[in-house]
Design an enzyme around this catalytic site. Sequence first.
Site, short mmCIF file in Angstrom:
data_model
loop_
_atom_site.label_atom_id
_atom_site.label_comp_id
_atom_site.label_asym_id
_atom_site.label_seq_id
_atom_site.Cartn_x
_atom_site.Cartn_y
_atom_site.Cartn_z
CG ASP A 44 -92.84 -29.17 -20.07
OD1 ASP A 44 -92.33 -28.11 -19.67
OD2 ASP A 44 -93.38 -29.28 -21.18
CG ASN A 63 -97.29 -32.35 -31.44
OD1 ASN A 63 -97.51 -31.46 -30.61
ND2 ASN A 63 -96.53 -33.40 -31.17
CG HIS A 68 -96.73 -30.70 -27.36
ND1 HIS A 68 -95.58 -31.19 -27.92
CD2 HIS A 68 -96.44 -29.44 -26.99
CE1 HIS A 68 -94.64 -30.26 -27.88
NE2 HIS A 68 -95.13 -29.20 -27.33
CD GLU A 105 -95.09 -34.86 -27.69
OE1 GLU A 105 -95.90 -34.16 -28.33
OE2 GLU A 105 -93.86 -34.65 -27.71
C1 GLP Z 1 -92.23 -27.14 -25.83
C2 GLP Z 1 -92.86 -27.03 -24.44
C3 GLP Z 1 -94.28 -26.57 -24.51
C4 GLP Z 1 -94.41 -25.39 -25.46
C5 GLP Z 1 -94.01 -25.82 -26.84
C6 GLP Z 1 -94.19 -24.75 -27.89
O1 GLP Z 1 -92.35 -28.38 -26.41
N1 GLP Z 1 -92.78 -28.24 -23.70
O2 GLP Z 1 -94.73 -26.21 -23.21
O3 GLP Z 1 -95.75 -24.92 -25.46
O4 GLP Z 1 -92.65 -26.19 -26.78
O5 GLP Z 1 -93.07 -23.93 -27.95
P1 GLP Z 1 -93.01 -22.55 -28.72
O6 GLP Z 1 -93.83 -21.60 -27.91
O7 GLP Z 1 -91.57 -22.18 -28.72
O8 GLP Z 1 -93.56 -22.78 -30.07
#
Ligand code: GLP
Length: 268
Positions: free
Chosen positions: A70, A142, A144, A149
């Site tokens: 992304d 959440n 995702h 989302e």
């Molecule tokens: C972002 C990314 C996701 C990732 C998420 C969780 O929103 N787009 O790909 O999995 O964060 O991040 P973290 O691993 O820092 O909790």
Amino acid sequence: MRVLIGSNSQQVARIAADNVLSALPEPGSTVRQVLGLATGSSPLGLYRELGLAVSESRADFSHTLGFALDEYIGIPQTHPQSYRQTLITEVCNVIGLRPENLFVPQGTGNSVIAVQKAADDYDTSIAAVGGVQVQILGIGANGHLGFNEPGSALRSRTRIKRLASKTREDNARFFSGINHVPTHCVTQGLGTILEAGRLVLVATGFGKADAIAAALEGPLSASCPGSVLQLHPDAVVVLDDAAASRLKLREYYDDAAAGISEEHLVVL
Ligand code: GLP
């Protein structure tokens, strides 16, 4: 689905790295490696372990193609918080994947139509190289995946998405205030992600426990995008005790993780 629970962050990282390496073509094979990359803090230890494997000549990513999940819309590619820059710093520089072999959805363009066209082309370019062999994933609090989302179509393709308020709040720490966090992104769709040969998802900490329980043991539902893991024939979920703390089937996962050997074939 295989659920593997490590007793500390180092073990989690090592288990995840082993499961990435075992599903990639051997370095030097005629089949080029195609790795799906995630940003976020969850896979950082995994990337460090892959870097260690390179230094010990157990891995080589110098010819590997990397496809990001992304990208934000509304910040330039050169912005330090763009996912392109983040992946160059946190992945390319650590595992030796060449920046010219890193592909990231395009979050800029002259029109919304042009950005969506580039998103369509992104899926085409993944297919053109034979698909992602291993997709590394984190999960949002959440539920995702990438930036899919809650409410995302389970068979969605790479496209523009609005970020949830919770995601913008969670990611505000990387920007100088919530007002500077983009409102939109381009993300691989859940259908796109499901086409990867293997999914390796890493989650640690109590903050992920509810999302993990919903994704692994809740209903398949757009309300928890991570639940699409249940549809994949080769999904590996690597957790620490805290992220696994709300799982009802923990004992079963631990038993199953021990695997099968010839002694189990003995007729009782
Ligand atoms: C972002 C990314 C996701 C990732 C998420 C969780 O929103 N787009 O790909 O999995 O964060 O991040 P973290 O691993 O820092 O909790």
